[in-house]
Design a protein around this motif. Structure first.
Motif, short mmCIF file in Angstrom:
data_model
loop_
_atom_site.label_atom_id
_atom_site.label_comp_id
_atom_site.label_asym_id
_atom_site.label_seq_id
_atom_site.Cartn_x
_atom_site.Cartn_y
_atom_site.Cartn_z
N GLY A 3 -55.56 -18.81 44.34
CA GLY A 3 -56.37 -18.64 42.81
C GLY A 3 -55.52 -19.29 42.08
O GLY A 3 -56.02 -19.86 40.95
N PHE A 4 -54.24 -19.24 41.74
CA PHE A 4 -53.35 -19.74 41.04
C PHE A 4 -53.57 -21.11 40.78
O PHE A 4 -53.56 -21.91 39.83
CB PHE A 4 -51.77 -19.51 40.92
N GLN A 6 -56.14 -22.89 41.93
CA GLN A 6 -57.48 -23.24 41.60
C GLN A 6 -57.59 -23.13 40.05
O GLN A 6 -58.17 -24.07 39.33
CB GLN A 6 -58.52 -22.27 41.93
N ASN A 7 -56.79 -22.16 39.31
CA ASN A 7 -56.68 -22.11 37.95
C ASN A 7 -56.09 -23.36 37.14
O ASN A 7 -56.46 -24.05 36.34
CB ASN A 7 -55.97 -20.97 37.40
N THR A 8 -54.83 -23.76 37.91
CA THR A 8 -54.17 -25.11 37.48
C THR A 8 -55.04 -26.03 37.39
O THR A 8 -55.25 -26.89 36.59
CB THR A 8 -53.08 -25.08 38.41
N ASN A 10 -58.40 -26.33 37.56
CA ASN A 10 -59.34 -26.20 36.34
C ASN A 10 -58.78 -26.77 34.96
O ASN A 10 -59.41 -27.38 34.24
CB ASN A 10 -59.95 -24.87 36.37
N GLY A 11 -57.79 -26.08 34.87
CA GLY A 11 -57.08 -26.17 33.61
C GLY A 11 -56.92 -27.85 33.40
O GLY A 11 -56.89 -28.29 32.35
N SER A 253 -56.47 -22.34 31.03
CA SER A 253 -56.92 -21.90 31.93
C SER A 253 -56.40 -20.67 32.43
O SER A 253 -56.84 -19.82 33.12
CB SER A 253 -56.86 -23.13 32.97
N TRP A 254 -54.99 -20.87 32.46
CA TRP A 254 -54.03 -19.60 33.02
C TRP A 254 -54.34 -18.48 31.93
O TRP A 254 -54.17 -17.11 32.36
CB TRP A 254 -52.44 -19.90 32.78
N GLU A 256 -56.99 -17.80 30.49
CA GLU A 256 -58.15 -16.69 30.65
C GLU A 256 -58.22 -16.09 32.08
O GLU A 256 -58.80 -15.09 32.22
CB GLU A 256 -59.41 -17.99 30.88
N ALA A 257 -57.33 -16.52 32.90
CA ALA A 257 -57.33 -15.75 34.38
C ALA A 257 -56.20 -14.74 34.27
O ALA A 257 -56.62 -13.58 34.82
CB ALA A 257 -56.55 -16.78 35.20
N TYR A 258 -55.19 -14.79 33.26
CA TYR A 258 -54.26 -13.64 33.62
C TYR A 258 -54.07 -12.86 32.12
O TYR A 258 -53.24 -12.02 32.21
CB TYR A 258 -52.89 -14.16 33.97
#
Lengths: 291, 238
Positions: A3-4, A6-8, A10-11, A253-254, A256-258
């Motif tokens: 997940g991390f 993927q977020n990276t 996308n960011g 992006s991070w 929004e995820a965390y």
């Protein structure tokens, strides 16, 4: 972990858009000392142009990717010659107002013809689907954006550091008066540089069309963050604008995820405030000498 | 070579130059001396076309250049060495040296032109060769001064406009700057030098203009400066 990552990724993809837009703003500001408020509108025109070309003339994404930046660069050069250049002799406020007013006009022209709802733009067939990146699958189109944007930034970097034009642009950006005193007609380079910056915005717009909602306000929403990116990177710093573009993409992006939503939405501006407190000239900016 | 008549300049409402008249012949080294604020730097900026509020005649080789834009004046052979040494933080030493275009000789009589080749520049300024690929912001003040001089010599400027090239330099470096200016003169370069250091001025220059409150107060030759050194030093407040 997946997940991390993927977020990276996308960011980095949103960062690619910030970097391309901030790069254009930075070269324009450096050379003309004009803050181009219409940059978001040019981005929107790039995306809308691609949409209109496909919907009404059947022109493919790849041709749009070539034609829209060139068309917008020419439009930008025309604007620079016709208006920006003339206003340049007056208070900088006049060009603020001009580019801001131009934004409103361009948005409303598009709005009156196509409305405010988003227009769909299909991902080009060659880039649909996804690629296996080992730990996760990632949309092919996003991988393409990332690779393409990095290549464009690298190319601009190479042009600036290894060509005569690049040396002249860097010299004129840093000390326009002195550069003229060395026999260089700085004015001659201003129009192409403005066109180049506008063309980059158009390029980012075409890239955004298959991925983001194509609507008249898409640039207005994005450009506020891009201004923050330019300030964080250091006004006029080419390298800073690109680095901060990717950096802010990641941070967002991070976030929004965390982070809780209220923090995530304001994170960019929290970062900007922090940077300005610690380094008033931005991360890669130089203090302007008192001149 | 250079003839200036009735040159006046304003900063907003304030008049900073009053009918300055001066003449520099080909091959001469002429200094402008005067107190801080007397208008020395403004004279050079007016000659380069960098000062907006100016009026008067500026002729280079009989041609009126008073209305030409700055870059055209440079291309006619004016080489500016600004008082802040004009270094670019974002350009390497080599990039700055080659930034100004090399001026071509004006006539067939002047076959080679005055431009120094890069080899010759690096021979005369070994320190610039050593530091050719670093940004100029990392150079010392003396090295930046050498760079500023080398830059206009490589360009092939015929008339150097040097704004206090010895300011803040050690005695050894002052001697070096003097050697370079004399060497340039031997090769046919003309120099208009703004200078506070009277001893240095008399060592390198042929004639001097004393500027006071934005006007030429006196034209002096070397012997006059030497014999009136105390009086002049007291006047300049040094």
């Amino acid at each position: 972990m997946t997940g991390f990552l993927q977020n990276t990724f996308n960011g980095l993809v949103s960062g690619a858009f910030y970097a391309l837009l901030a790069l254009g703003l930075a070269v324009i500001f450096g050379m003309l000392r004009v803050v181009n408020f219409a940059h978001g509108a040019f981005y929107m025109l790039g995306a809308f142009g691609a949409y209109v070309l496909l919907a009404e003339a059947g022109v493919s994404f790849w041709w749009a990717l070539l034609l829209m930046p060139i068309g917008l660069a020419l439009f930008g050069m025309l604007l620079e010659r016709a208006v920006v250049h003339r206003l340049g002799r007056l208070d900088p406020l006049y060009n603020f107002l001009f580019t801001f007013g131009l934004t409103l006009i361009l948005q409303d022209v598009v709005k009156s013809r196509y409305g405010v709802q988003s227009s769909p733009y299909a991902t080009p067939a060659e880039l649909s689907g996804s690629v296996d990146l080992g730990l996760f699958d990632f949309p092919t189109y996003r991988v393409f954006i990332l690779v393409f944007a990095v290549a464009v930034c690298a190319l601009v970097w190479w042009l600036l550091s290894h060509t005569r034009v690049g040396v002249v642009v860097r010299a004129a950006t840093e000390r326009p008066e002195l550069t003229r005193a060395f026999g260089i007609d700085v004015g001659r380079w201003v129009t192409p540089v403005f066109g180049f910056g506008v063309g980059l915005a158009g390029l980012a717009g075409v890239l955004a069309a298959p991925m983001r909602a194509v609507n008249p306000l898409m640039g207005a929403d994005l450009i506020i963050v891009v201004f923050a990116v330019v300030v964080i990177g250091g006004l006029g710093s080419i390298f800073g604008s690109v680095a901060a573009g990717f950096g802010i993409g990641l941070v967002q992006s991070w976030g929004e995820a965390y982070a809780p939503p209220i923090v995530a939405q304001t994170l960019v501006f929290i970062v900007m405030a922090a940077v300005l407190l610690l380094r008033p000239a931005g991360l890669f900016g130089r203090e302007e000498s008192a001149a | 070579m250079l003839r200036v008549e009735n040159l006046s300049a304003w900063y907003g409402e304030a008049r900073v130059l009053r009918d300055v008249a001066l003449r520099v012949d080909a091959g001469e080294v002429v200094t402008l001396v005067g107190r801080n604020g007397a208008g020395k730097t403004t004279v050079l900026r007016c000659l380069m076309g960098l000062h907006a509020g100016q009026r008067g005649t500026v002729e280079l080789d009989g041609r009126d250049i008073g209305r030409l834009p700055t870059h055209r004046r440079a291309r006619l052979g004016l080489g500016w060495v600004p008082d802040d040494r004009g270094s670019y933080a974002s350009l390497s030493v080599a990039e700055q040296l080659t930034l100004p275009p090399v001026l071509r000789p004006r006539s067939s009589a002047e076959r080679t032109g005055l431009a120094w080749s890069l080899e010759r520049v690096f021979e005369a300024f070994p320190v610039l060769y050593q530091r050719r690929s670093v940004p100029a912001s990392t150079l010392s003040g003396g090295e930046q001064q050498m760079l500023a001089l080398a830059r206009v010599l490589r360009m092939g400027a015929r008339l150097l406009l040097c704004d206090e090239p010895t300011e803040g330099l050690s005695p050894l470096l002052v001697t070096q700057v003097g050697d370079i200016l004399r060497q340039a003169k031997r090769h046919g370069v003309t120099v208009l030098l703004v200078e506070q250091n009277l001893r240095f001025a008399t060592e390198v220059a042929d004639r001097h203009y004393l500027l006071a409150q934005g006007a030429v107060a006196e034209a002096l030759d070397n012997s006059a400066v030497r014999s009136r050194e105390r009086e002049l030093l007291a006047y300049l407040g040094i």
